[in-house]
Design a protein around this motif. Structure first.
Motif, short mmCIF file in Angstrom:
data_model
loop_
_atom_site.label_atom_id
_atom_site.label_comp_id
_atom_site.label_asym_id
_atom_site.label_seq_id
_atom_site.Cartn_x
_atom_site.Cartn_y
_atom_site.Cartn_z
N TYR A 172 0.84 -1.19 0.00
CA TYR A 172 0.00 0.00 0.00
C TYR A 172 0.88 1.24 0.00
O TYR A 172 1.77 1.38 0.83
CB TYR A 172 -0.92 0.01 1.22
N ASP A 173 0.63 2.12 -0.94
CA ASP A 173 1.32 3.40 -1.09
C ASP A 173 2.81 3.22 -1.42
O ASP A 173 3.64 3.97 -0.98
CB ASP A 173 1.15 4.26 0.17
N GLU A 223 11.09 0.97 -0.92
CA GLU A 223 11.14 -0.18 -0.02
C GLU A 223 12.33 -1.07 -0.38
O GLU A 223 12.59 -1.31 -1.56
CB GLU A 223 9.86 -1.03 -0.13
N THR A 224 13.04 -1.54 0.62
CA THR A 224 14.15 -2.45 0.41
C THR A 224 13.74 -3.83 0.93
O THR A 224 13.21 -3.95 2.04
CB THR A 224 15.40 -1.96 1.16
N ASP A 241 11.11 9.01 2.90
CA ASP A 241 9.66 9.09 2.79
C ASP A 241 9.01 8.72 4.12
O ASP A 241 8.12 7.90 4.19
CB ASP A 241 9.17 8.17 1.67
N CYS A 242 9.47 9.35 5.18
CA CYS A 242 9.02 8.96 6.53
C CYS A 242 7.64 9.51 6.89
O CYS A 242 7.05 9.07 7.87
CB CYS A 242 10.03 9.41 7.57
N LEU A 260 4.54 -0.57 7.58
CA LEU A 260 5.96 -0.49 7.26
C LEU A 260 6.32 0.99 7.26
O LEU A 260 5.78 1.76 6.46
CB LEU A 260 6.20 -1.11 5.88
N SER A 261 7.19 1.38 8.17
CA SER A 261 7.55 2.79 8.27
C SER A 261 9.05 2.92 8.47
O SER A 261 9.77 1.93 8.58
CB SER A 261 6.81 3.44 9.43
#
Length: 137
Positions: free
Chosen positions: A39-40, A47-48, A97-98, A125-126
């Motif tokens: 999502y997003d 994302e890694t 992108d926090c 996931l942040s």
């Protein structure tokens, strides 16, 4: 297999031993595929994904405005990174992108039509919370 050992003493001592060695063919594991919905996931390399400490991918590979605020499906061939035994899969969110927490759901590891691991849960996931999954082969 027969082993014979002789020493250099006089008279010479000889010891013979028979040993059977069985060599098994490696287990064919086939192809392993990781699939999930994110999502997003809209930023290039946002994302890694690592498996057993090895970089699998940075996704999406390019900026994807169409993925902003929606669920998008992803799939990767992870065969080269899977080991026999316990495997550790980690998703990490990029530090740039926090402001937005992304999510992962419907995660599956498959080999052909066999589901090896499945987790349908929506997980955040942040920048401060990576996701780690473990599965065994």
């Amino acid at each position: 297999m027969v082993f014979t050992v002789k020493d250099s003493a006089s008279p010479q001592n000889t010891q013979t031993m028979s040993q059977t060695i069985t060599v098994s063919a490696p287990v064919s594991s086939g192809t392993y595929t990781l699939s999930w919905q994110g999502y997003d996931w809209d930023g290039g390399g946002e994302e890694t994904i690592t498996l057993n400490g090895h970089l699998v991918a940075r996704l999406p590979s390019a900026n994807s405005p169409q993925n902003a605020g929606v669920w998008a499906s992803f799939s990767l061939n992870i065969t080269a990174y899977v080991v026999k035994g316990t495997n550790t899969l980690t998703f990490t969110h990029a530090g740039w992108d926090c402001g937005t927490s992304d999510n992962v759901r419907n995660l599956q590891v498959t080999s052909g039509t066999t589901v090896i691991y499945s987790n349908p849960t929506v997980s955040p996931l942040s920048c401060t919370q990576s996701l780690t999954y473990t599965f065994s082969i």
